[in-house]
Design a protein around this motif. Sequence first.
Motif, PDB file in Angstrom:
ATOM      1  N   UNK A   1       2.444  10.580  -9.300  1.00 40.65           N
ATOM      2  CA  UNK A   1       2.772   9.531  -8.329  1.00 40.65           C
ATOM      3  C   UNK A   1       1.709   8.440  -8.313  1.00 40.65           C
ATOM      4  N   UNK A   2       0.437   8.809  -8.441  1.00 38.53           N
ATOM      5  CA  UNK A   2      -0.633   7.817  -8.504  1.00 38.53           C
ATOM      6  C   UNK A   2      -0.515   6.959  -9.759  1.00 38.53           C
ATOM      7  N   UNK A   3      -0.181   7.596 -10.869  1.00 33.84           N
ATOM      8  CA  UNK A   3      -0.038   6.872 -12.129  1.00 33.84           C
ATOM      9  C   UNK A   3       1.117   5.882 -12.055  1.00 33.84           C
ATOM     10  N   UNK A   4       2.202   6.269 -11.416  1.00 33.36           N
ATOM     11  CA  UNK A   4       3.386   5.417 -11.289  1.00 33.36           C
ATOM     12  C   UNK A   4       3.157   4.264 -10.312  1.00 33.36           C
ATOM     13  N   UNK A   5       2.342   4.499  -9.300  1.00 33.04           N
ATOM     14  CA  UNK A   5       2.196   3.549  -8.205  1.00 33.04           C
ATOM     15  C   UNK A   5       1.552   2.244  -8.640  1.00 33.04           C
ATOM     16  N   UNK A   6       2.084   1.135  -8.117  1.00 34.78           N
ATOM     17  CA  UNK A   6       1.513  -0.190  -8.335  1.00 34.78           C
ATOM     18  C   UNK A   6       0.831  -0.713  -7.073  1.00 34.78           C
ATOM     19  N   UNK A   7       0.554   0.159  -6.120  1.00 33.62           N
ATOM     20  CA  UNK A   7      -0.003  -0.236  -4.824  1.00 33.62           C
ATOM     21  C   UNK A   7      -1.408  -0.798  -4.977  1.00 33.62           C
ATOM     22  N   UNK A   8      -1.723  -1.788  -4.147  1.00 31.53           N
ATOM     23  CA  UNK A   8      -3.074  -2.365  -4.144  1.00 31.53           C
ATOM     24  C   UNK A   8      -4.102  -1.316  -3.729  1.00 31.53           C
ATOM     25  N   UNK A   9      -3.795  -0.621  -2.637  1.00 32.45           N
ATOM     26  CA  UNK A   9      -4.613   0.504  -2.187  1.00 32.45           C
ATOM     27  C   UNK A   9      -3.740   1.749  -2.197  1.00 32.45           C
ATOM     28  N   UNK A  10      -4.281   2.823  -2.750  1.00 32.78           N
ATOM     29  CA  UNK A  10      -3.576   4.101  -2.795  1.00 32.78           C
ATOM     30  C   UNK A  10      -4.353   5.073  -1.910  1.00 32.78           C
ATOM     31  N   UNK A  11      -3.879   5.251  -0.686  1.00 31.85           N
ATOM     32  CA  UNK A  11      -4.575   6.086   0.287  1.00 31.85           C
ATOM     33  C   UNK A  11      -4.116   7.534   0.147  1.00 31.85           C
ATOM     34  N   UNK A  12      -5.041   8.417  -0.193  1.00 29.83           N
ATOM     35  CA  UNK A  12      -4.742   9.851  -0.229  1.00 29.83           C
ATOM     36  C   UNK A  12      -5.190  10.440   1.095  1.00 29.83           C
TER      37      UNK A  12
ATOM     38  N   UNK B   1      -6.305   2.785 -10.561  1.00 27.10           N
ATOM     39  CA  UNK B   1      -7.097   1.952  -9.651  1.00 27.10           C
ATOM     40  C   UNK B   1      -6.704   2.161  -8.191  1.00 27.10           C
ATOM     41  N   UNK B   2      -7.594   1.719  -7.306  1.00 30.47           N
ATOM     42  CA  UNK B   2      -7.230   1.583  -5.897  1.00 30.47           C
ATOM     43  C   UNK B   2      -7.212   2.835  -5.059  1.00 30.47           C
ATOM     44  N   UNK B   3      -7.809   3.936  -5.519  1.00 33.44           N
ATOM     45  CA  UNK B   3      -7.724   5.203  -4.787  1.00 33.44           C
ATOM     46  C   UNK B   3      -8.811   5.286  -3.714  1.00 33.44           C
ATOM     47  N   UNK B   4      -8.410   5.649  -2.493  1.00 36.93           N
ATOM     48  CA  UNK B   4      -9.331   5.981  -1.402  1.00 36.93           C
ATOM     49  C   UNK B   4      -8.796   7.223  -0.696  1.00 36.93           C
ATOM     50  N   UNK B   5      -9.696   7.972  -0.073  1.00 38.31           N
ATOM     51  CA  UNK B   5      -9.302   9.154   0.690  1.00 38.31           C
ATOM     52  C   UNK B   5      -9.474   8.904   2.186  1.00 38.31           C
ATOM     53  N   UNK B   6      -8.519   9.386   2.964  1.00 36.97           N
ATOM     54  CA  UNK B   6      -8.623   9.388   4.421  1.00 36.97           C
ATOM     55  C   UNK B   6      -8.522  10.841   4.868  1.00 36.97           C
ATOM     56  N   UNK B   7      -9.514  11.320   5.620  1.00 35.43           N
ATOM     57  CA  UNK B   7      -9.580  12.732   5.982  1.00 35.43           C
ATOM     58  C   UNK B   7      -9.937  12.905   7.460  1.00 35.43           C
ATOM     59  N   UNK B   8      -9.935  14.139   7.917  1.00 38.37           N
ATOM     60  CA  UNK B   8     -10.255  14.442   9.308  1.00 38.37           C
ATOM     61  C   UNK B   8     -11.080  15.705   9.416  1.00 38.37           C
TER      62      UNK B   8
ATOM     63  N   UNK C   1       0.841  -1.204   0.000  1.00 36.58           N
ATOM     64  CA  UNK C   1       0.000   0.000   0.000  1.00 36.58           C
ATOM     65  C   UNK C   1       0.877   1.255   0.000  1.00 36.58           C
ATOM     66  N   UNK C   2       0.382   2.292  -0.662  1.00 35.37           N
ATOM     67  CA  UNK C   2       1.087   3.572  -0.670  1.00 35.37           C
ATOM     68  C   UNK C   2       0.184   4.650  -0.101  1.00 35.37           C
ATOM     69  N   UNK C   3       0.779   5.517   0.678  1.00 40.72           N
ATOM     70  CA  UNK C   3       0.065   6.605   1.340  1.00 40.72           C
ATOM     71  C   UNK C   3       0.599   7.932   0.816  1.00 40.72           C
ATOM     72  N   UNK C   4      -0.307   8.773   0.364  1.00 41.12           N
ATOM     73  CA  UNK C   4       0.043  10.071  -0.195  1.00 41.12           C
ATOM     74  C   UNK C   4      -0.397  11.143   0.794  1.00 41.12           C
ATOM     75  N   UNK C   5       0.566  11.792   1.426  1.00 41.99           N
ATOM     76  CA  UNK C   5       0.292  12.763   2.483  1.00 41.99           C
ATOM     77  C   UNK C   5       0.205  14.151   1.863  1.00 41.99           C
ATOM     78  N   UNK C   6      -1.001  14.687   1.783  1.00 46.34           N
ATOM     79  CA  UNK C   6      -1.208  15.954   1.085  1.00 46.34           C
ATOM     80  C   UNK C   6      -1.358  17.124   2.048  1.00 46.34           C
TER      81      UNK C   6
END
Length: 450
Positions: A305-316, A352-359, A269-274
């Motif tokens: 970075x999302x396009x390059x990523x091969x992660x199963x889940x890509x958490x933004x 594929x595999x994009x989800x968002x985590x927010x607060x 999994x890859x995490x993208x910290x925005x």
Amino acid sequence: MYNIRCVLLLWLFVNPLLLVAQSAKTPVAASPLQSGPMVGYSDMREVMLWAQTNRPARVQISYHEAGKATPAYLTNEVQTNQKAAFTAHLLANQVEPGKKYEYDLLIEGRKVSLPYPTQFQTQNLWQWRTDPPAFHFAVGSCTYVNEEGTDRPGKPYGGGYEIFTTLAAQKPDFMIWTGDNTYTREVDWNSRTGVLKRYTHTRSLPEMQPLLASAHNYAIWDDHDYGPDDSDRSYWLKSVTLDAFKLFWANPNYIFPEGCTGTFFWNDCQFFLLDDRTFRAPDKMADGPGKAYFGDKQLQWLLDALTFSKASFKFIVTGGQIVNPAKIFENYAVYGTEREKLFKAITDAKIPGVLFITGDRHHSILHKLDRSGTYPLYDLTISPLTSSPAPALAEEVKQASYVDGTLVNDRNFGILSVSGPLKDRLLNIKVYDQKGAERWSRDIRASELQ
């Protein structure tokens, strides 16, 4: 001779009593440890650790593989100083992939005794060998710690600090702090002294220490740890709060000289910290191509970075809600032009595999945005940890994107688990209240996000 002996015996009897009396008057020196130790990022070949003292001191960490006292290794030694808020970043780089380690904090060469486990782990070298290991991580935002004299009058805004004890009991592999990790106040916004004092005050919360010491920690910021409430790119002291952020957190990288944007991997999994503050236009600006939220530079990096990523889940991971279509407060929907640009780019690139985590919102909720011809976008909002809860508005739970039964209006945190074989990874989301009661659970398969 007889008189001399009597005097000597009297001195030998009285002198220890004098020493005891003197020691009773001498206060015991306060511990030089202010907060931490904290475990920062983890990789296969290195792990970053962190600690803060309350005065200048030499700080180092000794570590060894769990269950094996030898060989033991030492991190670099740091002399803490006032300019850096007495913080120390300590690199453990004599580690091997897929191992667990125990460690001791050394201040002035002496071990600091702590009443809770101090441990860290390195990531596994699973690629081309096995399916990725299962793991679970914690998510939380909005940590307000009361301070008499600087809080607003009336009912305390913060509380329920025992949530960190409950959270630590889940033994997450790592924790993602999704913004408002401290709340700067009016006394803090205009000076470096104030900002560093606020970061120190929050980080020193006793209930937080066991979690910091044994779970790896990653962070982004939102408005309150960046600056004043609802602050944007115009905040005058953002270079100071960025310096504070880097002093108090141990993220693995920062993509731009300005802001807290970064990324990290955990197994598959890859995490993208925005960063939703540094490049952000004022909320009151009329919507259009010029109204930035993440800004063109950050968005371009994200899409690459999302396009390059091969992660199963890509958490933004970012502070404010992304999927919720209600144009209220600081939701991304208020920046509709940029929001549509991002969603369209993800669709057009077939990522594929994009989800968002927010607060941010002081309640937890799951939104699901259905999209024609492709998979839905999920947005998991987890909030608050210790700030006062705030309910969702009626119009929000009436949105088609709201996933029924996922609204939690109490202090809470999330535990996300990823398991299963590489070709069929499963994400489980559980939300717990501050006492540890499970409030809801949902499963999302990676195959559903294709």
